[in-house]
Motif scaffolding. Sequence first.
Motif, PDB file in Angstrom:
ATOM      1  N   ILE A 122       0.845  -1.190   0.000  1.00  0.00           N
ATOM      2  CA  ILE A 122       0.000   0.000   0.000  1.00  0.00           C
ATOM      3  C   ILE A 122       0.881   1.242   0.000  1.00  0.00           C
ATOM      4  O   ILE A 122       1.851   1.331   0.767  1.00  0.00           O
ATOM      5  CB  ILE A 122      -0.932   0.020   1.222  1.00  0.00           C
ATOM      6  CG1 ILE A 122      -1.953  -1.111   1.110  1.00  0.00           C
ATOM      7  CG2 ILE A 122      -1.645   1.358   1.355  1.00  0.00           C
ATOM      8  CD1 ILE A 122      -2.856  -1.236   2.309  1.00  0.00           C
ATOM      9  N   LEU A 123       0.541   2.193  -0.844  1.00  0.00           N
ATOM     10  CA  LEU A 123       1.247   3.462  -0.971  1.00  0.00           C
ATOM     11  C   LEU A 123       0.351   4.573  -0.455  1.00  0.00           C
ATOM     12  O   LEU A 123      -0.822   4.651  -0.820  1.00  0.00           O
ATOM     13  CB  LEU A 123       1.577   3.701  -2.448  1.00  0.00           C
ATOM     14  CG  LEU A 123       2.322   4.977  -2.813  1.00  0.00           C
ATOM     15  CD1 LEU A 123       3.779   4.885  -2.386  1.00  0.00           C
ATOM     16  CD2 LEU A 123       2.235   5.215  -4.315  1.00  0.00           C
ATOM     17  N   GLU A 124       0.877   5.438   0.437  1.00  0.00           N
ATOM     18  CA  GLU A 124       0.142   6.605   0.901  1.00  0.00           C
ATOM     19  C   GLU A 124       1.037   7.824   0.772  1.00  0.00           C
ATOM     20  O   GLU A 124       2.253   7.741   0.991  1.00  0.00           O
ATOM     21  CB  GLU A 124      -0.298   6.435   2.357  1.00  0.00           C
ATOM     22  CG  GLU A 124      -1.348   5.363   2.539  1.00  0.00           C
ATOM     23  CD  GLU A 124      -1.902   5.302   3.949  1.00  0.00           C
ATOM     24  OE1 GLU A 124      -2.978   4.702   4.126  1.00  0.00           O
ATOM     25  OE2 GLU A 124      -1.263   5.846   4.871  1.00  0.00           O
ATOM     26  N   TYR A 125       0.428   8.985   0.456  1.00  0.00           N
ATOM     27  CA  TYR A 125       1.259  10.175   0.243  1.00  0.00           C
ATOM     28  C   TYR A 125       0.457  11.451   0.437  1.00  0.00           C
ATOM     29  O   TYR A 125      -0.776  11.454   0.474  1.00  0.00           O
ATOM     30  CB  TYR A 125       1.877  10.146  -1.153  1.00  0.00           C
ATOM     31  CG  TYR A 125       0.893  10.104  -2.291  1.00  0.00           C
ATOM     32  CD1 TYR A 125       0.465  11.279  -2.910  1.00  0.00           C
ATOM     33  CD2 TYR A 125       0.384   8.888  -2.762  1.00  0.00           C
ATOM     34  CE1 TYR A 125      -0.437  11.232  -3.960  1.00  0.00           C
ATOM     35  CE2 TYR A 125      -0.516   8.840  -3.806  1.00  0.00           C
ATOM     36  CZ  TYR A 125      -0.924  10.014  -4.407  1.00  0.00           C
ATOM     37  OH  TYR A 125      -1.823   9.979  -5.443  1.00  0.00           O
ATOM     38  N   ILE A 172      -3.566  13.942   9.038  1.00  0.00           N
ATOM     39  CA  ILE A 172      -4.327  14.110   7.802  1.00  0.00           C
ATOM     40  C   ILE A 172      -4.699  12.739   7.268  1.00  0.00           C
ATOM     41  O   ILE A 172      -4.120  11.723   7.653  1.00  0.00           O
ATOM     42  CB  ILE A 172      -3.511  14.866   6.728  1.00  0.00           C
ATOM     43  CG1 ILE A 172      -2.257  14.057   6.361  1.00  0.00           C
ATOM     44  CG2 ILE A 172      -3.141  16.262   7.175  1.00  0.00           C
ATOM     45  CD1 ILE A 172      -1.580  14.534   5.100  1.00  0.00           C
ATOM     46  N   THR A 173      -5.674  12.723   6.388  1.00  0.00           N
ATOM     47  CA  THR A 173      -6.003  11.492   5.667  1.00  0.00           C
ATOM     48  C   THR A 173      -5.344  11.572   4.293  1.00  0.00           C
ATOM     49  O   THR A 173      -5.701  12.427   3.483  1.00  0.00           O
ATOM     50  CB  THR A 173      -7.520  11.333   5.514  1.00  0.00           C
ATOM     51  OG1 THR A 173      -8.108  11.305   6.820  1.00  0.00           O
ATOM     52  CG2 THR A 173      -7.855  10.049   4.772  1.00  0.00           C
ATOM     53  N   PRO A 174      -4.356  10.717   4.026  1.00  0.00           N
ATOM     54  CA  PRO A 174      -3.581  10.833   2.793  1.00  0.00           C
ATOM     55  C   PRO A 174      -4.290  10.204   1.599  1.00  0.00           C
ATOM     56  O   PRO A 174      -5.300   9.516   1.742  1.00  0.00           O
ATOM     57  CB  PRO A 174      -2.321  10.046   3.127  1.00  0.00           C
ATOM     58  CG  PRO A 174      -2.801   8.984   4.061  1.00  0.00           C
ATOM     59  CD  PRO A 174      -3.886   9.629   4.881  1.00  0.00           C
ATOM     60  N   LYS A 175      -3.722  10.443   0.425  1.00  0.00           N
ATOM     61  CA  LYS A 175      -4.137   9.699  -0.753  1.00  0.00           C
ATOM     62  C   LYS A 175      -3.469   8.335  -0.692  1.00  0.00           C
ATOM     63  O   LYS A 175      -2.355   8.196  -0.173  1.00  0.00           O
ATOM     64  CB  LYS A 175      -3.708  10.443  -2.017  1.00  0.00           C
ATOM     65  CG  LYS A 175      -4.356  11.817  -2.154  1.00  0.00           C
ATOM     66  CD  LYS A 175      -3.814  12.559  -3.375  1.00  0.00           C
ATOM     67  CE  LYS A 175      -4.435  13.957  -3.463  1.00  0.00           C
ATOM     68  NZ  LYS A 175      -3.875  14.740  -4.598  1.00  0.00           N
ATOM     69  N   SER A 176      -4.137   7.325  -1.225  1.00  0.00           N
ATOM     70  CA  SER A 176      -3.574   5.972  -1.128  1.00  0.00           C
ATOM     71  C   SER A 176      -3.761   5.198  -2.422  1.00  0.00           C
ATOM     72  O   SER A 176      -4.678   5.477  -3.207  1.00  0.00           O
ATOM     73  CB  SER A 176      -4.198   5.205   0.037  1.00  0.00           C
ATOM     74  OG  SER A 176      -5.565   5.006  -0.177  1.00  0.00           O
ATOM     75  N   GLY A 199      -3.959   7.779   7.917  1.00  0.00           N
ATOM     76  CA  GLY A 199      -3.832   6.803   6.849  1.00  0.00           C
ATOM     77  C   GLY A 199      -3.375   5.459   7.378  1.00  0.00           C
ATOM     78  O   GLY A 199      -3.099   5.291   8.572  1.00  0.00           O
ATOM     79  N   PHE A 200      -3.280   4.508   6.494  1.00  0.00           N
ATOM     80  CA  PHE A 200      -2.953   3.132   6.845  1.00  0.00           C
ATOM     81  C   PHE A 200      -1.597   3.024   7.546  1.00  0.00           C
ATOM     82  O   PHE A 200      -1.352   2.125   8.326  1.00  0.00           O
ATOM     83  CB  PHE A 200      -2.961   2.288   5.576  1.00  0.00           C
ATOM     84  CG  PHE A 200      -2.860   0.810   5.826  1.00  0.00           C
ATOM     85  CD1 PHE A 200      -3.988   0.070   6.117  1.00  0.00           C
ATOM     86  CD2 PHE A 200      -1.638   0.170   5.786  1.00  0.00           C
ATOM     87  CE1 PHE A 200      -3.900  -1.293   6.359  1.00  0.00           C
ATOM     88  CE2 PHE A 200      -1.537  -1.193   6.018  1.00  0.00           C
ATOM     89  CZ  PHE A 200      -2.682  -1.914   6.308  1.00  0.00           C
TER      90      PHE A 200
END
Length: 577
Positions: free
Chosen positions: A370-373, A386-390, A524-525
Motif C-alpha cells: 500500500i502506498l500513501e502520500y 491528515i487522511t492521505p491519498k492511497s 492513513g494506513f
Amino acid sequence: MGNVSLNEYRDFKNKYVDKFFPKNLTTWSSRVLLETVNNAELLKEVEKYIDLCNDNISSENLDKLLFLLHSKIENSIENIKKSEDKDKFDKMSKTMIYVGLFESIDELSSFCDNLINNIKIKYGDNYLEVIQKVDKSYLSVDGKKVLNEDSNKDIDDDLLKKYLILKKWQDINHNYYYEVVQPLLDKIEQEYVNKYDNNKYKYKSVLALSKLNYLGNKSIISIDELSKYYLSGLDKELIKIIGGKGYGLTILNAFGLPIPETHVIPVDSKDDNYIKNLKKEIKYSIRSSADIEDGDKNSFAGMFDSYLNVDIEKIKEYVNLVKESKNNERVKKYVEHYELDNPNMAVVLQKFVEPEKAGVWIGSDLNSGILEYTDGNGERLVSGKITPKSEVWVANKEINSNSLMCEDGYIGKILLDYQKKINTISDFEWMILNNKLYMLQFRPVTSKINILDVSTNIQEKDEYYTGIAASPGIVSGPARFVNAKYIDKIDDWHNGDILMAWFTDPEWMNILSNSSGIVTAVGGFLCHSAIIARELGIPCVIGIGGDNMKKIWNEKEITVDGTNGIVYKGKIKTLKK
C-alpha cells in the motif's frame, strides 16, 4: 591508504571477491572485504593478483606469483615479530590478506575450479586417471612419507604443470601456515580480545570486532562508509552502533537506492567533533535511531523525537534533544509493554529540503503493498493528522494511469521493485524532490497486513461508518473520545474502552495499550495509530471523518471491524467472524 568510494567497493565485491573466493567458505573473502573498506591501495593490489589468476597464466608465471605471495607472507611475519604491540594486530590482519589470496589461488578459488574443468575438457572421461598418474609421479610430502617413493617424470602439458605448481606450493604453505602463521595469529587475536572485548558487540571474527570498535569510537560516520561495512559482511552487528533507522538507511544505500546525504552519530559518541564533517550551507533533518527501533519485531513508530529544517548553528542542541527523547514517558510505556531493554540512541543527520510530495509504503508480501502520500513533507502523514491519498499495488496487475509518478516512473512500481531487491517485506518512507524519488527510511514490516478487496456482511438495519481498515479483528465496547488538549487530565480511563480520537499521538502509549479498539477521524494506513494498533493486535479503523466521529464518539457501545474498515453503532451480531 586512500579512500574507496562506495561504487568502487561494490564493484570490487561483485566482480572480484564474490566471483573469486569460495561461497561456502567466507573466511578469506570476509577478511579481504573488511580490510579494503578504507584502503584503496590494498584493494587495487588484490584486484591485480586476482586478475593474474586467469586461464591464460602460464605455469611459470603461476609459480612466480605464488612465490611472490609466499615471500610477502614470510617477510611480513618476521616484521610482526619485531613490531610494537600496538602495531601487531593491524599488521597481522593485513598479512592474512596475502595468506587468504595464497590459500585461495592454491586450493579454493574459482581459479582452481577452472583449472580442473579445463583438464576435464581436455582429457574427457579419463581425466581422473591422468591426474592420478601425475599425483603418483609427483608425490606430495605426505605421499612420500606413506609410499616411500620419489619418482618424477617430465610433463609437457602446461595445464598439468599448473596443477603440479599448485600441488608443490600447497605442501610448502600448509606446513608454514600451521607451524608459524596460525600460532602467531591466534596469539595476537587473543591479546586483542582480552584488551578490547567488553561484551558490547556480537561478532563473527576478531577482525570484525576490531572494525566494530573502530566505528563505535567515531564521532560521526558517513552512510557510504557504513554501507561498505554492511557489504563486507557486518550486518545486524551494526545496529548496536548506529541504531535501527541508521541500519535501514545503510541497507538502502548499500543496494544503490537513492537517499539524501546522510551521516550517523553513533550510540557512544561523546564529543562534538562531528560538526566539522557537516556542510554549513545546508539545513538538516535530525532523526532518532535507537538500537531497538525500526526492527523486525518492534517499530517504535513515533516514540522518539525528530526535527526538520535545522540550521548548522542549532545542530548540537537538537541532537541532544533527540538523544534525550529515549527517556520520555511514551518510550518507557512502550518498553514496559513489550518487556524490552532500555534503548540506546544514535542520531541520523540528513540534508533537508522541503519535498514536493512525501509518503510511506508498507508491503503485504514481496509482490504487493500500500502506498500513501501527501503534499510537502510526510510529518503530518505519519503522525496521522491528515487522511492521505492511497494506492494499492500488486505485481503484474494493470497499472492505473492516474497513479502517482515521478521522472523515474510510477512510485508504487518502483517501491515494489525496491522491496524485491532488498528481499524484505518493507516499510518505507520516501519523498519526491525535483521530480525524483528519494528514500528516507526502511524497516521490515512488523505486523503482516491484508490488502485484499474489502468484503462486508452489512445488514440494512445496521448503522455504520466506513474508514480505512488499519488493524484486523472485531471488537465491541464503549466508545471513549479523547481530546488531545486534555490528554493529561484523563484519570478515569477504563481498560477495554474503544479509543475515539481525531488522531493519536505517541504520548498516548498508556491509553493505546489499554484500549480494546481504536477509531480515528483522520489518518492513513501507515500513520502512528495504525502501526501501533497492528503491533498491539488491537482492531483499528482510521479516517472515518470528522462528522462521523461526532455521531458516535461517546456511544455506550460500538463495534469496530478493523478487518473491513467499518465502525457500527451498537453490538453487531451479523458480521462474519
